[in-house]
Design a protein around this motif. Sequence first.
Motif, mmCIF file in Angstrom:
data_model
loop_
_atom_site.group_PDB
_atom_site.id
_atom_site.type_symbol
_atom_site.label_atom_id
_atom_site.label_comp_id
_atom_site.label_asym_id
_atom_site.label_seq_id
_atom_site.Cartn_x
_atom_site.Cartn_y
_atom_site.Cartn_z
ATOM 1 N N LEU A 6 0.846 -1.190 0.000
ATOM 2 C CA LEU A 6 0.000 0.000 0.000
ATOM 3 C C LEU A 6 0.885 1.246 0.000
ATOM 4 N N ILE A 7 0.459 2.263 -0.729
ATOM 5 C CA ILE A 7 1.121 3.560 -0.695
ATOM 6 C C ILE A 7 0.189 4.485 0.084
ATOM 7 N N PRO A 8 0.529 4.821 1.328
ATOM 8 C CA PRO A 8 -0.410 5.572 2.168
ATOM 9 C C PRO A 8 -0.836 6.912 1.591
ATOM 10 N N LEU A 9 0.076 7.608 0.897
ATOM 11 C CA LEU A 9 -0.249 8.942 0.411
ATOM 12 C C LEU A 9 0.330 9.164 -0.979
ATOM 13 N N GLY A 10 -0.475 9.680 -1.894
ATOM 14 C CA GLY A 10 -0.023 10.007 -3.241
ATOM 15 C C GLY A 10 -0.009 11.503 -3.459
ATOM 16 N N LEU A 11 0.974 11.985 -4.226
ATOM 17 C CA LEU A 11 1.135 13.401 -4.537
ATOM 18 C C LEU A 11 1.442 13.556 -6.023
ATOM 19 N N HIS A 12 1.277 14.774 -6.516
ATOM 20 C CA HIS A 12 1.776 15.052 -7.860
ATOM 21 C C HIS A 12 3.285 14.823 -7.876
ATOM 22 N N GLU A 13 3.826 14.657 -9.051
ATOM 23 C CA GLU A 13 5.246 14.344 -9.148
ATOM 24 C C GLU A 13 6.116 15.532 -8.744
ATOM 25 N N PHE A 14 7.279 15.223 -8.222
ATOM 26 C CA PHE A 14 8.274 16.250 -7.922
ATOM 27 C C PHE A 14 8.967 16.646 -9.215
ATOM 28 N N THR A 15 9.090 17.955 -9.423
ATOM 29 C CA THR A 15 9.742 18.480 -10.618
ATOM 30 C C THR A 15 10.927 19.335 -10.210
#
Length: 579
Positions: free
Chosen positions: A261-270
């Motif tokens: 499981l991935i507890p938290l998803g975010l937009h990609e780091f740029t």
Amino acid sequence: MRKGKLHRVIAFMSVLALVFTMAACSSNSNDNSKNTSSNSGTDNSNKTANTTTDANTAATKDAKADNTAAAANPDEPGWKSDTSPITFDWYLNFSWFPNKWGVDATSQYITKKTGVNINFIVPAGNENEKLNTMIASGSLPDFITLGWYEDGVKKMIEGGMVEPLNKLAEQYDPYFFKVADGAKTSWYTQPDGNFYGYPNASSSPKDFEKFSGDYTSNQTFVVRKDMYEALGKPDMRTKEGFLNALKLAKEKFPEVNGQPLIPLGLHEFTETGNYSLEGYLQNFLAVPYEKDGKLYDRRTDAEYLGWLKTFRKANEMGLLAKDIFIDKRPQMEEKIAQGRYFAMLYQRSDFAAQQNALYAKDPNSVYIAIDGPGDEAQDPPTLSGPGISGWTVTLISKNVKDKARAIKFLSYLISEEGNKDLYMGIPGETYDEVDGKATFKPEVLELLNKDRSAFDKKYGASYTFWMLMDTNMNLQWAPPSVEPSKQMEDWTKGKTTSFSQFDQIDPTGNSEEGIANTKIGQTWGKTLPKLILSKSDADFDKLYAEFLEKRKDAGLDKVQAYQQSHYEDNVAKLKEFLK
């Protein structure tokens, strides 16, 4: 200081949650926003970006256009005067864009109607590298579409590489001024008195007054429905509740179909940061953009820094998977489709296709929007709604093979006729007029709601080709929203704000302020992940203090003075639009 990136732009209107093939935007958006795998995009990187015609032929066409321009009827669509076959090369600065013109029924219909065929050129990798290479070589294709916030817009205009749209319209197609929105052309008018780009998904102040009840935002905090309910629907607005919910999710659901499981998803780091941890988070915390007429440095806000430290604590607790620091959009879309994220601070239109796939398998496995991170006072979020800058701008290059046909086609695309064709498709085939309203045929609507990617390839309607979509105009045709997108859309209603006055205030290009702003952005892009990965709050504070010093040395004072001046100009300009 605030960056004029996709923080709000990719919020280009959630009335179109199903509109985008962005599976994005992005798309980004986001902005933002924001939807499908970049690997399926059209890769014409080995083709010459500028498909030229014989110089004599081009000259003959321009001369012919010059002779007929004087006789052009400003009340008659210019494209009707010439529907002979022509192919334009059109560059899209979005590597994720997956569709080709001419495959689907709608684009075939438009080509048959106007004579215009399109060869889309999409970068295979880094968009900025591709665009900068084309700019440096002077090999721009006929049309270029990119985010209004991109440095490339200013580079092309200042480099004399793109045509003034107003002059093209005056010379070849005065009908353009009949269908163009005066507020939008005024907003994009440059100091030389010309405007070079036309926006999509743009809403003027009058639009916002008229349609605000229909507006929603793309910015959401979502959780996987079945997991969230199994945990007892914990409150995630407070720092403690947020961390506890992630912890409980990881403990109760360590794996999803045999994968962690991935507890938290975010937009990609740029290279300049992360949308989720900047504009999105700041808007959820209702961090103001200005105070008493002076721009507020949102990046120094105590509530914001407190939540960044909460994300740091989450990493210390083992609640942030390494994936989120390295995954790009295609990898994230794959994991969303697998339902591996428990929660995401994310642009909802970016995972519309994956959400539909989850819904088809199990309606309880979809993502739902809930109240996410909040400030200490628990103020409602101020989410980004549609603004006058829109999402993207489309320009016509100096290399265009036929100026007259290009501006006439642009006029068609921004007109109500063009937008209806792009959204509804083919009368009698994809839609019928029912009680005076254009209505998708049942089988068309079913596929739209079930499988966006298949819909795009078969029908190509509902703004599969979104480059010049008018998201206010389409409200008259849009079918009622359905699950699973409806819940997320409805959650944002009443929380949406227009931030047009803060658009286009960041310096770009090679000016002293532009160079300083670029350096500050890149410094922040390097600092942000280090802050989240720091071992303690003390280390966080040390890194943050170093960033403040670096941005000061880079010329922050000049950047802020530039931003304040342009913000004040924007406020005055927007007031004029409301008269």
